[in-house]
Motif scaffolding. Sequence first.
Motif, PDB file in Angstrom:
ATOM      1  N   GLY A 170      63.546  54.946  29.887  1.00  0.00           N
ATOM      2  CA  GLY A 170      63.023  53.848  29.082  1.00  0.00           C
ATOM      3  C   GLY A 170      63.467  52.476  29.535  1.00  0.00           C
ATOM      4  N   ASP A 171      63.847  52.352  30.806  1.00  0.00           N
ATOM      5  CA  ASP A 171      64.253  51.055  31.336  1.00  0.00           C
ATOM      6  C   ASP A 171      63.031  50.132  31.436  1.00  0.00           C
ATOM      7  OD1 ASP A 171      64.721  49.135  33.819  1.00  0.00           O
ATOM      8  OD2 ASP A 171      66.705  49.773  33.150  1.00  0.00           O
ATOM      9  N   PRO A 172      63.178  48.843  31.136  1.00  0.00           N
ATOM     10  CA  PRO A 172      62.038  47.905  31.175  1.00  0.00           C
ATOM     11  C   PRO A 172      61.336  47.819  32.520  1.00  0.00           C
ATOM     12  CG  PRO A 172      63.919  46.902  30.056  1.00  0.00           C
ATOM     13  CD  PRO A 172      64.407  48.195  30.646  1.00  0.00           C
ATOM     14  N   LEU A 173      61.991  48.238  33.594  1.00  0.00           N
ATOM     15  CA  LEU A 173      61.384  48.182  34.915  1.00  0.00           C
ATOM     16  C   LEU A 173      60.048  48.922  34.942  1.00  0.00           C
ATOM     17  CD1 LEU A 173      61.471  47.514  37.968  1.00  0.00           C
ATOM     18  CD2 LEU A 173      62.751  49.641  38.295  1.00  0.00           C
ATOM     19  N   ALA A 174      59.938  50.011  34.176  1.00  0.00           N
ATOM     20  CA  ALA A 174      58.708  50.807  34.160  1.00  0.00           C
ATOM     21  C   ALA A 174      57.537  50.024  33.568  1.00  0.00           C
ATOM     22  CB  ALA A 174      58.920  52.100  33.368  1.00  0.00           C
ATOM     23  N   GLU A 175      57.828  49.009  32.765  1.00  0.00           N
ATOM     24  CA  GLU A 175      56.790  48.124  32.245  1.00  0.00           C
ATOM     25  C   GLU A 175      56.642  46.891  33.137  1.00  0.00           C
ATOM     26  OE1 GLU A 175      57.635  47.025  28.242  1.00  0.00           O
ATOM     27  OE2 GLU A 175      57.646  49.083  27.486  1.00  0.00           O
ATOM     28  N   ASP A 176      57.778  46.291  33.479  1.00  0.00           N
ATOM     29  CA  ASP A 176      57.775  45.024  34.207  1.00  0.00           C
ATOM     30  C   ASP A 176      57.137  45.146  35.588  1.00  0.00           C
ATOM     31  OD1 ASP A 176      59.101  44.031  32.026  1.00  0.00           O
ATOM     32  OD2 ASP A 176      61.076  44.005  32.979  1.00  0.00           O
ATOM     33  N   PHE A 177      57.421  46.244  36.287  1.00  0.00           N
ATOM     34  CA  PHE A 177      56.903  46.396  37.644  1.00  0.00           C
ATOM     35  C   PHE A 177      55.381  46.371  37.643  1.00  0.00           C
ATOM     36  CE2 PHE A 177      55.252  48.917  41.161  1.00  0.00           C
ATOM     37  CZ  PHE A 177      55.828  48.257  42.242  1.00  0.00           C
ATOM     38  N   PHE A 178      54.770  47.230  36.821  1.00  0.00           N
ATOM     39  CA  PHE A 178      53.308  47.284  36.791  1.00  0.00           C
ATOM     40  C   PHE A 178      52.713  45.974  36.285  1.00  0.00           C
ATOM     41  CE2 PHE A 178      54.395  51.852  36.538  1.00  0.00           C
ATOM     42  CZ  PHE A 178      53.611  52.331  37.590  1.00  0.00           C
ATOM     43  N   ARG A 179      53.283  45.418  35.228  1.00  0.00           N
ATOM     44  CA  ARG A 179      52.763  44.182  34.645  1.00  0.00           C
ATOM     45  C   ARG A 179      52.748  43.053  35.674  1.00  0.00           C
ATOM     46  NH1 ARG A 179      52.265  42.427  29.436  1.00  0.00           N
ATOM     47  NH2 ARG A 179      53.407  44.262  28.676  1.00  0.00           N
ATOM     48  N   GLU A 180      53.880  42.836  36.336  1.00  0.00           N
ATOM     49  CA  GLU A 180      53.977  41.709  37.263  1.00  0.00           C
ATOM     50  C   GLU A 180      53.233  41.976  38.570  1.00  0.00           C
ATOM     51  OE1 GLU A 180      57.811  39.725  37.403  1.00  0.00           O
ATOM     52  OE2 GLU A 180      58.405  40.722  35.527  1.00  0.00           O
ATOM     53  N   GLU A 181      53.149  43.246  38.967  1.00  0.00           N
ATOM     54  CA  GLU A 181      52.377  43.581  40.162  1.00  0.00           C
ATOM     55  C   GLU A 181      50.898  43.283  39.924  1.00  0.00           C
ATOM     56  OE1 GLU A 181      51.804  47.303  43.275  1.00  0.00           O
ATOM     57  OE2 GLU A 181      52.146  47.744  41.155  1.00  0.00           O
ATOM     58  N   TYR A 182      50.386  43.656  38.745  1.00  0.00           N
ATOM     59  CA  TYR A 182      48.975  43.441  38.451  1.00  0.00           C
ATOM     60  C   TYR A 182      48.653  41.953  38.297  1.00  0.00           C
ATOM     61  CZ  TYR A 182      48.814  48.502  37.449  1.00  0.00           C
ATOM     62  OH  TYR A 182      48.884  49.870  37.528  1.00  0.00           O
ATOM     63  N   ILE A 183      49.584  41.187  37.759  1.00  0.00           N
ATOM     64  CA  ILE A 183      49.388  39.740  37.661  1.00  0.00           C
ATOM     65  C   ILE A 183      49.301  39.139  39.070  1.00  0.00           C
ATOM     66  CG2 ILE A 183      50.531  37.570  37.003  1.00  0.00           C
ATOM     67  CD1 ILE A 183      51.542  39.049  34.482  1.00  0.00           C
ATOM     68  N   LEU A 184      50.111  39.644  39.991  1.00  0.00           N
ATOM     69  CA  LEU A 184      50.035  39.199  41.387  1.00  0.00           C
ATOM     70  C   LEU A 184      48.706  39.613  42.008  1.00  0.00           C
ATOM     71  CD1 LEU A 184      51.133  38.023  44.014  1.00  0.00           C
ATOM     72  CD2 LEU A 184      52.379  40.180  44.379  1.00  0.00           C
ATOM     73  N   ASN A 185      48.255  40.833  41.747  1.00  0.00           N
ATOM     74  CA  ASN A 185      46.957  41.293  42.273  1.00  0.00           C
ATOM     75  C   ASN A 185      45.838  40.352  41.832  1.00  0.00           C
ATOM     76  OD1 ASN A 185      47.848  44.752  41.574  1.00  0.00           O
ATOM     77  ND2 ASN A 185      48.277  43.533  43.387  1.00  0.00           N
ATOM     78  N   ASN A 186      45.883  39.951  40.570  1.00  0.00           N
ATOM     79  CA  ASN A 186      44.856  39.042  40.056  1.00  0.00           C
ATOM     80  C   ASN A 186      44.952  37.670  40.719  1.00  0.00           C
ATOM     81  OD1 ASN A 186      42.759  38.331  37.966  1.00  0.00           O
ATOM     82  ND2 ASN A 186      44.335  36.848  37.442  1.00  0.00           N
ATOM     83  N   ALA A 187      46.171  37.205  40.959  1.00  0.00           N
ATOM     84  CA  ALA A 187      46.361  35.902  41.617  1.00  0.00           C
ATOM     85  C   ALA A 187      45.781  35.924  43.030  1.00  0.00           C
ATOM     86  CB  ALA A 187      47.850  35.548  41.663  1.00  0.00           C
ATOM     87  N   ILE A 188      45.913  37.053  43.709  1.00  0.00           N
ATOM     88  CA  ILE A 188      45.333  37.195  45.044  1.00  0.00           C
ATOM     89  C   ILE A 188      43.808  37.170  44.953  1.00  0.00           C
ATOM     90  CG2 ILE A 188      45.022  38.810  46.974  1.00  0.00           C
ATOM     91  CD1 ILE A 188      47.981  39.701  46.421  1.00  0.00           C
ATOM     92  N   GLY A 189      43.279  37.884  43.956  1.00  0.00           N
ATOM     93  CA  GLY A 189      41.833  37.948  43.795  1.00  0.00           C
ATOM     94  C   GLY A 189      41.191  36.633  43.410  1.00  0.00           C
ATOM     95  N   THR A 190      41.961  35.747  42.786  1.00  0.00           N
ATOM     96  CA  THR A 190      41.414  34.463  42.329  1.00  0.00           C
ATOM     97  C   THR A 190      41.892  33.279  43.173  1.00  0.00           C
ATOM     98  OG1 THR A 190      43.230  34.230  40.728  1.00  0.00           O
ATOM     99  CG2 THR A 190      41.198  35.268  39.947  1.00  0.00           C
ATOM    100  N   CYS A 191      42.667  33.557  44.222  1.00  0.00           N
ATOM    101  CA  CYS A 191      43.243  32.481  45.052  1.00  0.00           C
ATOM    102  C   CYS A 191      42.131  31.609  45.645  1.00  0.00           C
ATOM    103  CB  CYS A 191      44.091  33.091  46.173  1.00  0.00           C
ATOM    104  SG  CYS A 191      44.961  31.856  47.163  1.00  0.00           S
ATOM    105  N   ARG A 192      42.247  30.300  45.463  1.00  0.00           N
ATOM    106  CA  ARG A 192      41.219  29.377  45.935  1.00  0.00           C
ATOM    107  C   ARG A 192      41.315  29.108  47.435  1.00  0.00           C
ATOM    108  NH1 ARG A 192      43.224  26.832  41.425  1.00  0.00           N
ATOM    109  NH2 ARG A 192      44.208  25.231  42.719  1.00  0.00           N
ATOM    110  N   LYS A 193      42.466  29.381  48.017  1.00  0.00           N
ATOM    111  CA  LYS A 193      42.624  29.196  49.462  1.00  0.00           C
ATOM    112  C   LYS A 193      42.236  30.488  50.183  1.00  0.00           C
ATOM    113  CE  LYS A 193      44.423  25.052  48.957  1.00  0.00           C
ATOM    114  NZ  LYS A 193      45.841  24.692  49.147  1.00  0.00           N
ATOM    115  N   PRO A 194      41.707  30.393  51.407  1.00  0.00           N
ATOM    116  CA  PRO A 194      41.418  31.618  52.164  1.00  0.00           C
ATOM    117  C   PRO A 194      42.683  32.467  52.316  1.00  0.00           C
ATOM    118  CG  PRO A 194      40.386  29.724  53.209  1.00  0.00           C
ATOM    119  CD  PRO A 194      41.266  29.178  52.120  1.00  0.00           C
TER     120      PRO A 194
END
Length: 385
Positions: free
Chosen positions: A114-138
């Motif tokens: 039940g360590d928070p890492l099991a939530e934090d890893f997926f949450r922050e990884e997916y936020i990064l995935n979205n940032a890549i998908g919406t990045c305005r620079k090539p």
Amino acid sequence: MLCVHPVELIMLTTTVSSRLRSVCRLQRIQGHMMSSQVEPGVLLEKVGSAGVITINRPKVLNALNLPMIRQIYPQLKKWENDNETDIVIVRGAGGKAFCAGGDIRAVTEAGKVGDPLAEDFFREEYILNNAIGTCRKPYIALIEGITMGGGVGLSVHGRFRVATEKTLFAMPETAIGLFPDVGGGHFLPRLRGKLGLFLALTGFRLKGRDVQRAGVATHFVESKKIPELEKELVEMKSPSAADVSRVLDSYQSQHCENMNLCLSFPPFRLFSSSSVEGIVQNLKADGSEFANKQAETLSRMSPTSLKITYKQLKAGATMSLQDVLVMEYRLSQACMRGCDFYEGVRAVLVDKDQNPKWKPSTLEEVSEQAVEQCFSSLGDKDLTF
């Protein structure tokens, strides 16, 4: 002489063993969190007009951990808003892998306690995935070497993905009781025909030029030309996406090779069905070498994962990337609450006996209600952007 009753000795031994396991588990979680303090897990550099991200854990095939995510995300956003940064390049160190996935063993240990890492890893990884998908620079991903799981999330949502003859792409999550996440529910169903569903369910490995033929990569460039390509990219003056595209086109090898995998191959139609059970029936009825091999592969995968993945891709085909990632975060936490993920990691990555005991053990035993529950809202714990 001190006498210890056999029952007491067993209890003492069990307690010590349990504490040792807990200590080892804590050490793995702490190692995940602190590894970047020993040696930078990611290098972030400004080279010319380019922001360059180098995934720098070659000894573990550049596996992605939370400290790396927490370094990449703010820097990517900074470069996106920096007038002196025109493009972003991401690459892997060491030559063997771009990024072979996330640090799954640490996440597994965290999930068990039940360590928070099991939530934090997926949450922050997916936020990064979205940032890549919406990045305005090539955004240009040089996906040389092994590119799986988390490495797919770091590359496939960007504008440009460059494969070489050394690229090996796969989403093998159903073999460990997971599902093809990091936005897999968005990009996989958008590949032609039923190719994405085939890749998602079977974990089939695409190699070299086939990574581009499948539509996963936008370009194919010979490995020996990559250093020269990188040099030209970072030296460009105020390039637009069209300028970057022209450079990549000029490096793309035009040499024709015999296809190792025909992506319009008729048996992909066998993955057209209203259920996973239907796909298995199609494969068995076909009886070809291809079909028999895929049926045998599916029989080894987590039945629950197969059904979750089927529904994930069907839903994701008409959803935005953000909505898909919200859905996948719910699925990730359902897997953390279940048992197949832990059993799959044990069988494939820890004990390596390749003999997982799935629960339920058959597709027929996985109810629609159980699958539906995995997609349920997490309330105030849902992923938000």
